[in-house]
Design a protein around this motif. Sequence first.
Motif, PDB file in Angstrom:
ATOM      1  N   TYR A   7       0.838  -1.201   0.000  1.00  0.00           N
ATOM      2  CA  TYR A   7       0.000   0.000   0.000  1.00  0.00           C
ATOM      3  C   TYR A   7       0.871   1.248   0.000  1.00  0.00           C
ATOM      4  N   ILE A   8       0.255   2.334  -0.435  1.00  0.00           N
ATOM      5  CA  ILE A   8       0.910   3.639  -0.381  1.00  0.00           C
ATOM      6  C   ILE A   8      -0.025   4.601   0.346  1.00  0.00           C
ATOM      7  N   VAL A   9       0.524   5.282   1.341  1.00  0.00           N
ATOM      8  CA  VAL A   9      -0.218   6.337   2.033  1.00  0.00           C
ATOM      9  C   VAL A   9       0.515   7.657   1.829  1.00  0.00           C
ATOM     10  N   THR A  10      -0.235   8.736   1.933  1.00  0.00           N
ATOM     11  CA  THR A  10       0.307  10.081   1.733  1.00  0.00           C
ATOM     12  C   THR A  10      -0.433  11.056   2.631  1.00  0.00           C
ATOM     13  N   ASN A  11       0.020  12.290   2.641  1.00  0.00           N
ATOM     14  CA  ASN A  11      -0.652  13.336   3.405  1.00  0.00           C
ATOM     15  C   ASN A  11      -1.522  14.222   2.512  1.00  0.00           C
ATOM     16  N   PRO A  13      -2.395  14.983  -2.169  1.00  0.00           N
ATOM     17  CA  PRO A  13      -1.983  14.666  -3.536  1.00  0.00           C
ATOM     18  C   PRO A  13      -0.572  15.193  -3.827  1.00  0.00           C
ATOM     19  N   ASN A  14       0.239  14.341  -4.409  1.00  0.00           N
ATOM     20  CA  ASN A  14       1.628  14.656  -4.742  1.00  0.00           C
ATOM     21  C   ASN A  14       2.484  15.002  -3.522  1.00  0.00           C
ATOM     22  N   GLY A  15       2.039  14.572  -2.344  1.00  0.00           N
ATOM     23  CA  GLY A  15       2.776  14.857  -1.118  1.00  0.00           C
ATOM     24  C   GLY A  15       3.791  13.768  -0.799  1.00  0.00           C
ATOM     25  N   THR A  16       4.149  13.687   0.460  1.00  0.00           N
ATOM     26  CA  THR A  16       5.089  12.687   0.942  1.00  0.00           C
ATOM     27  C   THR A  16       4.451  11.312   0.809  1.00  0.00           C
ATOM     28  N   LEU A  17       5.234  10.330   0.346  1.00  0.00           N
ATOM     29  CA  LEU A  17       4.734   8.978   0.135  1.00  0.00           C
ATOM     30  C   LEU A  17       5.390   7.997   1.097  1.00  0.00           C
ATOM     31  N   TYR A  18       4.607   7.007   1.513  1.00  0.00           N
ATOM     32  CA  TYR A  18       5.132   5.891   2.298  1.00  0.00           C
ATOM     33  C   TYR A  18       4.617   4.613   1.678  1.00  0.00           C
ATOM     34  N   ILE A  19       5.505   3.680   1.401  1.00  0.00           N
ATOM     35  CA  ILE A  19       5.127   2.378   0.857  1.00  0.00           C
ATOM     36  C   ILE A  19       5.294   1.360   1.970  1.00  0.00           C
ATOM     37  N   GLY A  20       4.240   0.578   2.197  1.00  0.00           N
ATOM     38  CA  GLY A  20       4.283  -0.427   3.243  1.00  0.00           C
ATOM     39  C   GLY A  20       3.740  -1.756   2.764  1.00  0.00           C
ATOM     40  N   VAL A  21       3.912  -2.769   3.613  1.00  0.00           N
ATOM     41  CA  VAL A  21       3.423  -4.107   3.333  1.00  0.00           C
ATOM     42  C   VAL A  21       2.800  -4.655   4.611  1.00  0.00           C
ATOM     43  N   LEU A  25      -4.517  -5.460   6.059  1.00  0.00           N
ATOM     44  CA  LEU A  25      -4.597  -4.088   5.548  1.00  0.00           C
ATOM     45  C   LEU A  25      -5.517  -3.182   6.374  1.00  0.00           C
ATOM     46  N   PRO A  26      -6.745  -3.585   6.691  1.00  0.00           N
ATOM     47  CA  PRO A  26      -7.597  -2.668   7.464  1.00  0.00           C
ATOM     48  C   PRO A  26      -6.964  -2.253   8.799  1.00  0.00           C
ATOM     49  N   ARG A  27      -6.369  -3.208   9.515  1.00  0.00           N
ATOM     50  CA  ARG A  27      -5.745  -2.891  10.798  1.00  0.00           C
ATOM     51  C   ARG A  27      -4.575  -1.927  10.609  1.00  0.00           C
ATOM     52  N   ARG A  28      -3.736  -2.211   9.621  1.00  0.00           N
ATOM     53  CA  ARG A  28      -2.532  -1.394   9.420  1.00  0.00           C
ATOM     54  C   ARG A  28      -2.875   0.032   9.014  1.00  0.00           C
ATOM     55  N   ILE A  29      -3.860   0.190   8.142  1.00  0.00           N
ATOM     56  CA  ILE A  29      -4.247   1.539   7.718  1.00  0.00           C
ATOM     57  C   ILE A  29      -4.902   2.270   8.876  1.00  0.00           C
ATOM     58  N   TRP A  30      -5.689   1.573   9.686  1.00  0.00           N
ATOM     59  CA  TRP A  30      -6.267   2.184  10.880  1.00  0.00           C
ATOM     60  C   TRP A  30      -5.154   2.699  11.788  1.00  0.00           C
ATOM     61  N   GLU A  31      -4.090   1.913  11.958  1.00  0.00           N
ATOM     62  CA  GLU A  31      -2.959   2.338  12.783  1.00  0.00           C
ATOM     63  C   GLU A  31      -2.325   3.625  12.240  1.00  0.00           C
ATOM     64  N   HIS A  32      -2.174   3.708  10.927  1.00  0.00           N
ATOM     65  CA  HIS A  32      -1.628   4.936  10.328  1.00  0.00           C
ATOM     66  C   HIS A  32      -2.568   6.118  10.594  1.00  0.00           C
ATOM     67  N   ARG A  33      -3.842   5.903  10.376  1.00  0.00           N
ATOM     68  CA  ARG A  33      -4.812   6.991  10.510  1.00  0.00           C
ATOM     69  C   ARG A  33      -4.920   7.495  11.949  1.00  0.00           C
ATOM     70  N   GLU A  34      -4.807   6.591  12.897  1.00  0.00           N
ATOM     71  CA  GLU A  34      -4.931   6.961  14.307  1.00  0.00           C
ATOM     72  C   GLU A  34      -3.607   7.396  14.919  1.00  0.00           C
ATOM     73  N   ASN A  45       2.267  12.822   9.080  1.00  0.00           N
ATOM     74  CA  ASN A  45       0.796  12.825   9.002  1.00  0.00           C
ATOM     75  C   ASN A  45       0.288  12.122   7.739  1.00  0.00           C
ATOM     76  N   LEU A  46       0.841  10.943   7.467  1.00  0.00           N
ATOM     77  CA  LEU A  46       0.475  10.182   6.268  1.00  0.00           C
ATOM     78  C   LEU A  46      -0.693   9.263   6.600  1.00  0.00           C
TER      79      LEU A  46
END
Length: 98
Positions: A7-11, A13-21, A25-34, A45-46
């Motif tokens: 997955y790729i998360v950002t802050n 459009p065209n901002g800082t990118l983070y690529i993860g594995v 997926l739902p748990r990991r993205i929740w962790e990023h968001r929270e 703040n990705l």
Amino acid sequence: MPGGWVYIVTNRPNGTLYIGVTADLPRRIWEHREGVVAGFTKRYNLKRLVHVERFDSIEEAIGREKTLKTWLRAWKLDLIAAGNPDWRDLYDDLAGGM
């Protein structure tokens, strides 16, 4: 469901990118968001999920993550734009079972 996700998360459009594995997926993205895990994504703040790829095995996902991390930034931006031209946050789609 066995397998893995890249997955790729950002802050923004065209901002800082983070690529993860991850295998969850739902748990990991929740962790990023929270912001529950200190680190790069919390610092910058990705929280916007803009790209997702599913693989049958976590090993395949890890291989793809390593490949994407070697790509030029322009190629990563093109990858996101090809599947998500509006840089829409895909997090809400997770409930639908991406």
